[in-house]
Design a protein around this motif. Structure first.
Motif, short mmCIF file in Angstrom:
data_model
loop_
_atom_site.label_atom_id
_atom_site.label_comp_id
_atom_site.label_asym_id
_atom_site.label_seq_id
_atom_site.Cartn_x
_atom_site.Cartn_y
_atom_site.Cartn_z
N ARG A 52 23.74 39.96 48.62
CA ARG A 52 23.54 40.41 47.25
C ARG A 52 22.97 41.82 47.28
O ARG A 52 21.93 42.08 47.88
N PRO A 69 36.20 47.05 50.85
CA PRO A 69 35.75 45.65 50.73
C PRO A 69 36.20 44.79 51.91
O PRO A 69 37.39 44.76 52.26
N ASN A 70 35.26 44.09 52.53
CA ASN A 70 35.49 43.20 53.68
C ASN A 70 35.93 43.94 54.94
O ASN A 70 36.29 43.31 55.93
N HIS A 129 33.05 33.02 49.34
CA HIS A 129 32.32 34.26 49.05
C HIS A 129 33.15 35.49 49.45
O HIS A 129 33.22 36.47 48.70
N ASP A 185 35.92 35.97 47.04
CA ASP A 185 35.38 36.53 45.80
C ASP A 185 35.14 38.03 45.91
O ASP A 185 35.37 38.79 44.96
N THR A 186 34.66 38.48 47.10
CA THR A 186 34.45 39.91 47.31
C THR A 186 35.76 40.67 47.14
O THR A 186 35.79 41.75 46.53
N ARG A 191 38.38 39.60 45.41
CA ARG A 191 38.82 39.48 44.01
C ARG A 191 38.04 40.41 43.08
O ARG A 191 38.59 41.02 42.16
N ASN A 192 36.75 40.57 43.37
CA ASN A 192 35.90 41.39 42.50
C ASN A 192 36.05 42.89 42.75
O ASN A 192 35.65 43.69 41.90
N ASN A 193 36.61 43.26 43.89
CA ASN A 193 36.63 44.69 44.25
C ASN A 193 38.01 45.26 44.53
O ASN A 193 38.13 46.44 44.83
N ALA A 198 41.05 45.01 42.51
CA ALA A 198 41.94 44.74 41.38
C ALA A 198 43.28 45.46 41.50
O ALA A 198 44.29 45.03 40.93
N TYR A 212 46.73 41.01 44.59
CA TYR A 212 45.52 40.59 43.89
C TYR A 212 45.60 39.18 43.33
O TYR A 212 44.62 38.42 43.37
N ALA A 244 42.41 34.11 45.18
CA ALA A 244 41.74 33.04 44.43
C ALA A 244 41.80 31.77 45.27
O ALA A 244 42.70 31.58 46.09
#
Length: 828
Positions: free
Chosen positions: A98, A193-194, A251, A254-255, A257-259, A261, A266, A270
């Motif tokens: 976080r 991301p990742n 998690h 989600d990282t 998916r959230n970053n 787009a 994309y 999920a």
């Protein structure tokens, strides 16, 4: 930063699963380490850290190279011990993923960091530049991301991610520390991301989930298809999710998916409904003992989408597809999968197709070159080959054509076109002798030139890179003797698993003659691990390669029929030649081979030039005996060493019992030998194998003078340095020890008494007792008075006689046959 900047002390912030294990591996490398956690609300303020350290003891495989290492970890908490950070050269933050929590912690600890301290966040995918904003601007040049993979002791990859302000020299120093001190493979990642490994690895998992559902394949079938047949870990896909944790996987998804787009894939970032359901139920995988798989009694059950519950796991593989997967040539394998109309083959092809497609589109954005992507996936997920490696080996342009066909037909998960650099008709490779392709620079980038990589004479290689292992001195079917650019000779075995055969022993004797005549030292180093899985008894006697296909009327029938006569021939001193000749007619007598093995061991020990065993991976049975007789052992931390002959009903006969008896006598220093002999006897009688080189030292297989190396790519370099150091001191072999005190019949009786208790308690079988009694006889010097003096040959003769007598026993024959047919020991 000082020229000789050395990371002496490290603090790890956060004693969760990753933080505690990172701290454990730092201690494995003998780095002074503090482990911080929030103070406990009651009692000892360090209780939270203490609980985490206790948890390390329960993890399997163990994060600790030795349980004794745990005592060196220093617990700390944020209320009392922040001042200790001033003495740290590196601080690794490893708290929950976080940004707000991490940022609060950075602001809290920043005032306590030394002027040259490196601060690194162990994050699996959060933005390093965003995290850096919580640091005072004057300190940001010392901030970066450092992503260890779980479990940190065993996973080779560490991703190193700079922020915009990170000092380049600082990053170089940190990379050198990670590579040489911690034994890692470092990949520089971009702040996306990742990063690299999780970005590609998680997409591959998502693609596998997508196509498995689309084609209606069971999760157990998918795992049977996507494991070792593809050069991936046995845990394959869904077992890997259970090991990682379904919540952790969620998690990371989600990282993305959230970053991401704007990512053309994309819509696939999920989790499927069934996976969300399992997470809600607390079925998180291995840590909760239920996930995609669940153990019920002794049976493994798997979640079934149609039933929406668990059923008995089955590996239903199409035989035709299995035949394709057995093909080792990627060009033939991928072509056959692409051409096949069978659902399981089509499933594998589309998973590869989407993986190639995704890597090609995203390479420029997430990695500096194709090498970094392939190594990240290979080292981070345990694949034998990365995506671009497989693509290149399968034929670059051929695969481009297939992928483009699927894109045009709408069979891929995204319609994004392949980049121009991929479809360039002149391109046939991304890995070459000049380096690996970088879309950003449109060039082939060479490997890093950091001095630490000079220690890797033969680094992990890629397709297109020539790997010439020196100049041959001589070569046979069993061995190659060679050298590089100095006066040190290297011996490499060529047998499968580097098994020791009669022919190999002959060749070692020839190698030793050559080394003594023309070279300064001899190193035994295998171009690929393991060091040696030992001496396969049936290979040694008759060279059978496919024992499992032998029928009772074949070799085993003849062998078991002839072996009955050993009871008479051994007693009469006739040896075992009748057995072997009856079975094969043209194989050396067993006792001759044993004598030869003992001669090899003694020659290694008393050679006129230093002999170095460079051990990586397994060194079992005869492999262990070869190593312990060398002047020095240089072993990678992940070396698993032991005398395991009792598992097949025998005892070490290549000098292993003799050598351990000598070491016990040396440790006794003229006093009672029995207490020192006990641990060596137990190791041999129980067939104990060390779970690390550190434990091998505690067990006595490594001496104080032997070396442990963290990075297995540095093993040969360190072995050479050790050889040169011995040469520089005008090396002379040890003097032959002619008076070795032994425990005699009193020691034998003591060992037997302890085994009687185990026998009566049902912990060992009667045959285990018989084997242990013979190990005791050898190691105690036979039926002599306690304190009697014997020489090495006396002990070697005892080894040989007891080996032959054990070989005569029916139960030993059963153990040998069972091991060769089932690859696991029989306790009869």
């Amino acid at each position: 930063m000082p020229k000789n900047f050395i990371i002496r002390k490290v603090a790890v912030l956060g004693a969760g699963v990753m933080g505690a294990q990172i701290a454990a591996h730092l201690i494995n490398a003998n780095v002074e380490t503090l482990l911080f956690e929030l103070p406990a609300k009651e009692g000892d303020p360090n209780a939270n850290v203490t609980k985490a350290l206790e948890g390390l003891k329960k993890l399997e495989p163990s994060p600790l190279a030795s349980p004794a290492k745990l005592t060196y970890l220093q617990p700390a908490n944020y209320e009392q011990h922040l001042g200790l950070l001033r003495g740290c050269d590196l601080v690794i933050e490893a708290i929950a993923e976080r940004i707000d929590w991490k940022s609060d912690l950075y602001r809290k600890v920043a005032p306590y960091l030394g002027a040259d301290c490196i601060f690194a966040s162990n994050t699996s995918g959060l933005s390093i530049n965003e995290l850096a904003q919580a640091f005072p601007e004057a300190q940001r040049h010392r901030f970066c991301g450092i992503h260890f993979f779980n479990p940190p002791r065993y996973m080779h990859l560490v991703e190193l991610i700079p922020c915009a302000s990170t000092d380049a020299t600082l990053l170089d120093r940190l990379e050198e520390f990670l590579v040489s001190t911690l034994g890692k493979g470092v990949v520089r990642a971009k702040d996306t991301p990742n990063f690299i490994a999780n970005r590609i690895g998680v997409f591959s998992l998502l693609a596998t989930l997508h196509h498995a559902h689309r084609l209606g394949l069971g999760f157990d079938t998918v795992d049977a298809l996507t494991g070792r047949y593809l050069g991936r870990p046995k845990s394959a896909t869904f077992r890997t999710l259970d090991v990682v944790g379904l919540d952790v996987f969620a998690h990371v998804v989600d990282t993305m998916r959230n970053n991401l787009a704007d990512d053309p894939w994309y819509t696939h970032f999920a989790l499927p409904d069934w996976l969300d359901k399992l997470i809600e139920e607390g079925a998180l995988g291995q840590k909760t003992k239920r996930g995609v798989y669940q153990k019920v009694g002794n049976k493994i059950h798997v979640f079934d989408l149609d039933l929406q519950t668990y059923r008995l796991s089955e590996d239903k593989l199409d035989d035709a597809v299995k035949d394709i997967l057995r093909e080792r040539d990627w060009a033939k394998k991928l072509a056959a999968l692409h051409a096949s109309a069978r659902p399981q083959a089509q499933f594998l092809w589309v998973v590869f197709c989407d993986l190639f497609h995704y890597c090609a589109v995203h390479l420029e954005g997430i990695a500096n070159n194709a090498r970094d992507l392939d190594f990240a996936v290979r080292w981070g997920f345990g694949w034998d080959s990365g995506p671009f490696e497989i693509w290149q080996m399968a034929g670059w342009q051929k695969v481009v054509g297939w992928v483009n066909e699927d894109i045009a037909a709408g069979r891929t998960m995204s319609s994004a076109p392949l980049p121009g650099w991929v479809t360039d008709a002149t391109r046939n490779e991304v890995h070459s002798a000049q380096g690996s392709y970088s879309p950003g620079s449109n060039q082939y980038q060479a490997r890093s030139t950091l001095p630490v990589y000079d220690r890797q004479e033969f680094p992990d290689r890629l397709p297109g890179e020539a790997m010439q292992y020196g100049e041959t001195i001589f070569e046979t079917e069993a061995v190659r003797m060679w050298h590089t650019d100095n006066d040190i000779a290297i011996l490499s075995f060529k047998t499968k698993m580097h098994i020791i055969s009669s022919e190999l022993l002959d060749d070692i004797l020839r190698v030793l003659d050559e080394a003594e005549e023309n070279w300064l030292a001899l190193i035994i180093w295998q171009t690929e691990p393991p060091f040696s899985a030992g001496a396969n008894l049936l290979q040694l006697m008759q060279g059978v390669q496919e024992v499992g296909e032998e029928q009772s009327g074949g070799f085993f029938g003849k062998f078991k029929g002839a072996v009955q006569r050993v009871k008479y021939t051994v007693a009469g001193g006739g040896g075992l030649s009748e057995i072997v000749n009856a079975a094969t007619g043209n194989v050396p007598r067993v006792e001759d081979v044993i004598v030869k093995f003992q001669r090899v061991s003694q020659r290694l020990k008393y050679a006129q030039v230093p002999t170095i065993a460079a051990v990586d991976g397994l060194a079992l049975g005869g492999g262990c005996e070869i190593s312990i007789h060398c002047t020095r052992i240089v072993a990678v931390l992940e070396s698993y060493i032991g005398l395991v002959e009792t598992g097949v009903g025998l005892l070490p006969s290549g000098g292993g019992c003799k050598e351990m008896t000598q070491r016990a006598a040396a440790e006794a220093k003229g006093g009672d030998i029995f207490p020192f002999l006990r641990r060596y006897f137990q190791n041999i009688a129980m067939g104990e194998v060390s779970k690390s080189a550190e434990l091998a030292r505690e067990m006595g297989y490594l001496r104080a003078s032997d070396r442990i190396v963290m990075n297995h790519f540095e093993l040969l370099h360190v072995a050479k340095q050790e050889a040169l150091a011995l040469v520089a001191t005008a090396y002379r072999p040890p003097l032959i020890q002619r008076q070795i005190p032994v425990a005699g019949r009193v020691g034998i009786a003591s060992f037997k008494a302890s085994m009687v208790n185990m026998l009566e308690g049902g912990f060992i079988s009667e045959h285990d007792y018989a084997i242990g009694s013979r190990v005791a006889e050898v190691m105690c010097g036979g039926d002599v008075e306690v304190g009697s003096m014997v020489d090495e040959q006396w002990l070697l003769d005892l080894e040989r006689r007891n080996f032959l007598e054990l070989l005569a026993m029916d139960k030993t024959q059963e153990r040998i046959e069972y091991m060769l047919r089932n690859s696991k020991p029989l306790r009869n």
